[in-house]
Design an enzyme around this catalytic site. Structure first.
Site, PDB file in Angstrom:
ATOM      1  N   ARG A 111      -1.214   0.096  60.156  1.00 46.68           N
ATOM      2  CA  ARG A 111      -0.155  -0.633  59.436  1.00 46.68           C
ATOM      3  C   ARG A 111      -0.826  -1.297  58.249  1.00 46.68           C
ATOM      4  O   ARG A 111      -1.708  -2.147  58.422  1.00 46.68           O
ATOM      5  CB  ARG A 111       0.507  -1.667  60.350  1.00 46.68           C
ATOM      6  N   HIS A 163       8.218   3.859  56.846  1.00 49.65           N
ATOM      7  CA  HIS A 163       8.089   3.446  58.255  1.00 49.65           C
ATOM      8  C   HIS A 163       8.616   4.604  59.115  1.00 49.65           C
ATOM      9  O   HIS A 163       9.663   4.520  59.757  1.00 49.65           O
ATOM     10  CB  HIS A 163       8.893   2.166  58.485  1.00 49.65           C
ATOM     11  N   GLN A 198       9.629   4.361  62.939  1.00 52.43           N
ATOM     12  CA  GLN A 198      10.908   3.685  63.119  1.00 52.43           C
ATOM     13  C   GLN A 198      12.062   4.670  62.899  1.00 52.43           C
ATOM     14  O   GLN A 198      13.018   4.712  63.674  1.00 52.43           O
ATOM     15  CB  GLN A 198      11.011   2.519  62.117  1.00 52.43           C
ATOM     16  N   ASP A 213      18.201  -3.986  57.151  1.00 55.29           N
ATOM     17  CA  ASP A 213      16.836  -4.477  57.409  1.00 55.29           C
ATOM     18  C   ASP A 213      16.685  -5.778  56.622  1.00 55.29           C
ATOM     19  O   ASP A 213      17.534  -6.127  55.781  1.00 55.29           O
ATOM     20  CB  ASP A 213      15.816  -3.401  56.959  1.00 55.29           C
ATOM     21  N   CYS A 219      16.037  -2.452  62.465  1.00 54.55           N
ATOM     22  CA  CYS A 219      14.715  -2.139  63.031  1.00 54.55           C
ATOM     23  C   CYS A 219      14.078  -3.353  63.695  1.00 54.55           C
ATOM     24  O   CYS A 219      13.183  -3.201  64.516  1.00 54.55           O
ATOM     25  CB  CYS A 219      13.810  -1.595  61.931  1.00 54.55           C
ATOM     26  N   ARG A 222      11.203   3.311  70.270  1.00 53.24           N
ATOM     27  CA  ARG A 222       9.880   3.393  69.625  1.00 53.24           C
ATOM     28  C   ARG A 222       8.857   3.933  70.622  1.00 53.24           C
ATOM     29  O   ARG A 222       8.018   4.764  70.292  1.00 53.24           O
ATOM     30  CB  ARG A 222       9.442   2.012  69.114  1.00 53.24           C
TER      31      ARG A 222
HETATM   32  N1   CP Z   1      10.399  -2.587  63.745  1.00 53.52           N
HETATM   33  C1   CP Z   1       9.100  -2.865  63.728  1.00 53.52           C
HETATM   34  O1   CP Z   1       8.261  -2.092  63.226  1.00 53.52           O
HETATM   35  O2   CP Z   1       8.775  -4.057  64.301  1.00 53.52           O
HETATM   36  P1   CP Z   1       7.342  -4.756  64.275  1.00 53.52           P
HETATM   37  O3   CP Z   1       7.094  -5.213  62.871  1.00 53.52           O
HETATM   38  O4   CP Z   1       7.455  -5.902  65.242  1.00 53.52           O
HETATM   39  O5   CP Z   1       6.307  -3.770  64.707  1.00 53.52           O
HETATM   40  N1  NVA Z   2      10.907  -3.774  55.823  1.00 53.74           N
HETATM   41  C1  NVA Z   2      10.239  -4.564  56.845  1.00 53.74           C
HETATM   42  C2  NVA Z   2      10.201  -3.830  58.125  1.00 53.74           C
HETATM   43  C3  NVA Z   2       9.575  -4.576  59.270  1.00 53.74           C
HETATM   44  C4  NVA Z   2       9.520  -3.751  60.536  1.00 53.74           C
HETATM   45  C5  NVA Z   2       8.842  -4.928  56.355  1.00 53.74           C
HETATM   46  O1  NVA Z   2       8.174  -4.077  55.770  1.00 53.74           O
HETATM   47  O2  NVA Z   2       8.432  -6.066  56.557  1.00 53.74           O
END
Ligand code: CP
Ligand code: NVA
Length: 275
Positions: free
Chosen positions: A69, A96, A99, A191, A231, A259
């Site tokens: 990440r 993502h 997701q 989101d 999400c 997930r």
């Molecule tokens: N939806 C999602 O990726 O959640 P987290 O940021 O908690 O991993």
């Molecule tokens: N768009 C959000 C998604 C979190 C799962 C971010 O990138 O923070």
């Protein structure tokens, strides 16, 4: 008991916080018989304590797969280039995809199919929206996205989605009008308005996105029986009201559960050698 991934090691390399992604990957690897280790932002200092290609080459000597990440999508590409092992995108500023796969599974469970389903996304044209748009267009879902001016998907993504939609028989609608996107939809998705790394823009964004909140009135424009998706994490009272998030239409915790299931499939697909 025969495990699918005995003795396989997976590194979770995270530059940003996470609940769902971290826990679901860790449980997924454990349930498949492998071993998972979590590397926090402070521990690795990707590109700060050590250049990304060096981190990649070290990890590649120890583990079978890196789940990363990152802030910048380019870091993922560098990890993939130098590590010599598979790298899974656990969220970047650009996409993502894990997701989106869980979301497609959730829609299929809920609607019995994906082709022909009308999916409306309302809010920021961000990483989640981009992956969802590509996934939906690939599997034949009609995708409508409503964003404020200046916060839409980039042209490259829209062009790719148009090509994918043409071959899958789906329709694509890009608009600034949330009501137009949601009208007759089977699924309404939103989101956060402020993604991780954009915290300084939060106040400004709250003003720009105000009319894009998913509330009972907006959801009421969708098809009767439509579902609400997010999400998570959600900001109650901003992109979605608590009533909608906790209401009977909401399938957000099914999404979170899925997930785990899709990531087990991804790991198995990547790490089990072909016969
Ligand atoms: N939806 C999602 O990726 O959640 P987290 O940021 O908690 O991993
Ligand atoms: N768009 C959000 C998604 C979190 C799962 C971010 O990138 O923070």
């Amino acid at each position: 008991m025969r495990y699918l991934l005995p003795w396989r090691s997976v590194a979770l390399l995270f530059e940003k916080p996470s609940l769902r992604t971290r826990v679901s990957f860790e449980i997924a690897v454990t349930q498949l018989g492998g071993h998972c280790l979590y590397l926090s932002p402070q521990e690795v200092g990707l590109g700060v304590r050590e250049p990304v290609p060096d981190v990649a080459r070290v990890l590649g000597r120890y583990v079978d797969c890196v789940v990363a990440r990152v802030f910048e999508h380019a870091s993922l590409e560098t990890l993939a280039k130098w590590s010599g092992v598979s790298v899974i995108n656990a969220l970047s500023d650009w996409e993502h995809p894990c997701q989106a796969l869980a979301d497609v599974l959730t829609i299929r469970e809920n609607r019995g199919a994906t082709a022909g389903v009308h999916l409306a996304y309302v809010g920021d044209g961000n990483n989640v929206a981009r992956s969802l748009c590509i996934a939906a267009s690939t599997v034949g879902m009609h995708f409508a996205i409503a964003t404020p001016s200046g916060y839409g998907l980039d042209e490259g993504t829209v062009e790719m989605a148009r090509r994918l939609s043409d071959s899958s028989g789906a329709q694509l609608l890009v608009t600034e009008d949330p009501a137009e996107a949601v009208a007759g939809a089977d699924v309404v998705y939103t989101d956060t308005w402020t993604s991780m790394g954009q915290e300084e823009e939060a106040e400004f964004r709250r003003k720009a996105f105000g009319p894009y909140q998913v509330n009972d009135a907006l959801l009421g424009l969708a098809k009767p029986g439509a579902v609400f998706m997010h999400c998570l994490p959600a900001h109650h009272g901003e992109e979605v009201t608590t009533d909608v998030l906790n209401g009977p239409s909401s399938v957000v915790f099914d999404q979170a559960e899925n997930r785990l299931h899709v990531q087990k499939a991804i790991l198995a697909q990547i790490l089990i050698p072909a016969d």
